[in-house]
Design an enzyme around this catalytic site. Structure first.
Site, PDB file in Angstrom:
ATOM      1  N   SER A 167       0.904  -1.450  -0.162  1.00 54.60           N
ATOM      2  CA  SER A 167       0.312  -0.064   0.243  1.00 54.60           C
ATOM      3  C   SER A 167       0.706   0.965   0.269  1.00 54.60           C
ATOM      4  CB  SER A 167      -0.727  -0.237   1.357  1.00 54.60           C
ATOM      5  OG  SER A 167       0.174   0.164   2.648  1.00 54.60           O
ATOM      6  N   ASP A 168       0.287   1.972  -0.545  1.00 57.52           N
ATOM      7  CA  ASP A 168       0.872   3.659  -0.154  1.00 57.52           C
ATOM      8  C   ASP A 168       0.669   4.026   1.146  1.00 57.52           C
ATOM      9  OD1 ASP A 168       1.620   6.077  -0.595  1.00 57.52           O
ATOM     10  OD2 ASP A 168       1.100   6.850  -1.850  1.00 57.52           O
ATOM     11  N   TRP A 169       1.636   5.019   1.631  1.00 57.63           N
ATOM     12  CA  TRP A 169       1.272   5.014   3.030  1.00 57.63           C
ATOM     13  C   TRP A 169       0.141   5.648   3.727  1.00 57.63           C
ATOM     14  CZ3 TRP A 169       4.994   2.746   1.541  1.00 57.63           C
ATOM     15  CH2 TRP A 169       6.078   1.913   2.107  1.00 57.63           C
ATOM     16  N   GLY A 170      -0.012   4.887   3.647  1.00 60.59           N
ATOM     17  CA  GLY A 170      -1.514   5.254   4.800  1.00 60.59           C
ATOM     18  C   GLY A 170      -3.168   4.812   3.990  1.00 60.59           C
TER      19      GLY A 170
END
Length: 733
Positions: free
Chosen positions: A253-256
């Protein structure tokens, strides 16, 4: 359980590349499965979930929990696509958009390899790049991280970068899957994209990444067609786009970027969550993963698959043997603290490469040159290249010529000084940047008098320029990442408009009014308005983009002819945003409809009869090239395109011929699309035969009814030229 003999066999099938031991995917999965089977559930959870943004001992941008008893380290992830961020002793490489401007696979590959070497030297397992987000609109905040609005050019940039990075045993991470094309409201935005547009425009660079053997893919913040990218089974599931097209690595995932439940994400195909905890915009969903496995919401087999997919690239690239330990601390980018070992990974070769790419990506847009003899062999009196013997008084004007703020934060969210890169997680180190004014001063020495006005003040700028032999005007425009709703000079990620910043156009016009040999250098993240380009006193314009730390030396090389410019525009420069056919939605949009379909940039302009100020693929040289002898021959399902390029000018140079393809009229394609380019280095009077190959997919369209690439029937037209509008040779097949 795998046998000892099969494990021994897998361990022994090694290929050495650039001094690094590499394996096949098949052998890597044998080893990964064996390691996974030996892990406890807690160890598996620690590998599929980051240790947390709030983890005070986290040394990288993201990491995992080590399994020390099995010799599996904490896997280190770090930005960014143009150089290692949040540490000292690294190179600030030219950006992705500048790599695209070179139209050189050679330099794209070399840049990727050099990036990989520096990431490896810092102990980083995963290079968070390349970015391949299509520049759908020229104001897009992170467009400069990728390779422009054309899918073919993006695909070649992605393929070469990944190949280079992974050749030295560092994992590349293709990002951001998918339709991640503006910053405003990116955390909640839903992109509505039809199937054919998705396949032919936004998916194509990811397809090329898979063909390069990319280790990982990052899913984006936005939704695609009403489903979050990170739990979108149609994208990342076992039968989704990635896996159907042969992707063998893991999805992170991208961060968050994760939402909803652990089972929603894991069962849809997400293999790893970063940074692992909730960070206001999202994240932390895999905190419930172990419970989901225990309750049967996520199967034990699926968890094993996630772990195995993460371990396989680690084995693939030989990171299980001899990989350097992490030697920096991203939480202390100033180099302080006991975890920062202050290891420099810079080299003379990387500095030279950065300078070469910065020069090769500089696009000469205008050059009204006059000489002492009135011939090409004469000494320059106006225009470029500058003659040291003639230019005895020089004005350097504009704040873009001076040193940037070196005390800015590690996201480079400052705009005072020369613009070498945008802001955000894709930024890079300014530690060793050489500003244009310093490079010019060093090069000129005592051979000329330099007067400078290192602001955009019109009064002091014109006073400095008036009466000088040449006035060099430096102007810029910048953009970056939304981040935590960062605003730089009134712009929140995406640019507000296509104007030069800080009244740059007014500065250019004011200087041109008092100096008849005005040379304009534009540093920008993308297209900018240039209503002044036809001013008779503006003798030359160089679009230098976002060239990285060697911005000063590289522009000196071009200005004085030590490097004959060969850069080409990776986008069009038009006079109105309307000329691009798209827009940025600013007011917290929930949905954005990609109604333009296949018609981006030059494709849209061609369809509407719009003539831009400077077109896609355009770029001048200090010499002149001629094209001849086009021929086309079939080879199986491919077409071989052959033609000659000759240097008929007065100096050696490099031409960047481009192949555009016209489809049969019933195919529903734009009138011309890029399908090839080459780098041809020629001495004066020399000629070279150029070969380009159109493979079956280059001639295919996406058929939505059968979900496959098909070649339409009918006549194709091949256009060979120096830009989309400068076609020199034409034929059909």
């Amino acid at each position: 359980m795998l046998s000892f003999i099969s494990l021994l066999f897998a361990s022994s099938l090694l290929v050495r590349c650039n001094g690094v031991v590499l394996r096949s995917w098949e052998d890597s999965y044998i080893l990964a499965n064996a390691t996974t089977s030996a892990m406890t559930i807690d160890e598996k959870i620690g590998l599929v979930r980051g240790t947390g943004q709030l983890n005070s001992v986290r040394r990288c941008g993201g990491d995992t929990t080590p399994v020390s008893r099995l010799d599996v380290p904490s896997i280190c992830f770090n930005d960014g696509p143009a150089g290692v961020r949040s540490t000292k002793g690294v190179t600030g490489f030219p950006t992705g958009i500048n790599a695209a401007s070179t139209f050189s696979r050679r330099l794209m590959l070399a840049r990727g390899k050099a990036l990989g070497e520096e990431f490896r030297g810092k102990g980083i397992h995963v290079f968070l790049g390349p970015a391949m987000d299509i520049m759908r609109n020229p104001k897009a905040g992170r467009g400069w991280e990728s390779f422009g609005p054309d899918p073919y050019l993006n695909g070649e940039g992605a393929f070469q970068t990944i190949t280079g990075v992974q050749s030295v045993g560092v994992q590349a991470c293709a990002k951001h899957l998918i339709a991640n094309n503006q910053e405003h409201n990116r955390y909640r935005l839903n992109a509505n994209v039809d199937d054919r547009t998705l396949a032919e425009i936004y998916w194509y660079p990811f397809l090329r990444s898979i063909e390069a053997g990319v280790a990982s893919v990052m899913c984006a913040y936005n939704k695609l067609n009403n489903t979050s990218s990170c739990h979108n089974a149609a994208l990342i599931g076992n039968n989704g786009l990635l896996r159907r097209n042969g992707f063998k690595g893991y999805v992170v995932s991208d961060w968050g970027a994760t939402h909803d439940s652990a089972s929603d994400n894991a069962n849809a195909g997400l293999d790893m969550e970063q940074p692992g905890d909730f960070i206001f915009i999202g994240g932390g969903v895999f905190a419930g993963l172990e419970s989901a496995v225990d309750s049967g919401l996520v199967s034990a087999d699926r968890l094993d698959q996630m772990v195995t997919r993460i371990l396989a690239p680690w084995y693939l690239l030989g990171q299980d043997s001899g990989f350097p330990p992490v030697n920096f601390d991203a939480q202390h980018p100033d180099g302080s603290g006991s975890l920062n070992l202050n290891v420099s990974v810079r080299s003379d070769a990387h500095t030279a490469l950065s300078r070469e790419i910065a020069s090769a990506s500089a696009v000469l847009l205008k050059n009204n040159r006059t000489t002492t003899t009135g011939t090409l062999n004469g000494t320059t009196t106006r225009g470029l290249p500058l003659s040291a013997s003639m230019m005895k008084t020089i004005a350097v004007v504009g704040q873009d010529a001076k040193m940037p703020n070196l005390n800015c934060n590690d996201l480079n969210e400052c705009s005072d000084g020369t613009m070498s890169i945008g802001w955000g997680s894709g930024s890079n180190s300014l530690e060793f940047i050489i500003a244009p004014i310093d490079a010019i001063t060093s090069f000129v020495g005592t051979s000329a008098n330099i007067t400078s006005s290192l602001s955009n003040d019109l009064t002091t700028g014109t006073a400095a320029a008036e009466g000088k032999d040449v006035a060099l005007v430096f102007v810029n425009a910048m953009s970056g990442e939304l981040g935590f709703y960062t605003i730089v000079a009134g712009n929140q990620g995406d640019r507000n408009d296509l104007d030069l910043w800080y009244q740059g156009s007014s500065l250019v016009e004011a200087v041109a009014a008092v100096n008849e040999n005005t040379v304009v250098i534009v540093h920008s993240v993308g297209p900018v308005y240039m209503p002044w380009s036809t001013h008779p006193n503006i003798t030359a314009i160089i679009y230098a983009g976002a060239p990285g730390e060697q911005t000063g030396p590289s522009i000196v090389d071009v200005l004085y002819g030590n490097y004959n410019p060969s850069g080409r525009l990776p986008f069009s420069i038009a006079d109105s945003e309307d000329d691009y056919g798209t827009t940025i939605l600013y007011d917290n949009p929930e949905n954005i409809n990609y109604a333009e379909n296949l018609l981006l940039d030059y494709r849209y302009m061609d369809s509407m009869g719009i003539v831009p100020r400077f077109e896609f693929g355009f770029g001048l040289s200090y010499t002149t090239f001629a094209y001849s002898d086009l021929s086309i021959s079939a080879s199986g399902t491919s077409q071989i395109i052959t033609f000659a390029v000759s240097n008929i000018g007065a100096v050696a140079g490099t031409e960047k011929p481009q192949l555009y393809l016209g489809y049969p009229s019933n195919a529903g394609e734009p009138s011309k699309v890029l399908r090839g380019f080459e780098e041809v280095v020629l001495d004066v009077g020399a000629s070279s035969l150029v070969n380009m190959t159109l493979i079956q997919r280059d001639m295919s369209i996406w058929d939505t009814s059968i979900q496959s690439w098909i070649r339409p029937s009918g006549m194709f037209t091949v256009y060979i030229g120096a830009s989309i509008r400068d076609i020199r040779l034409t034929s059909t097949f």
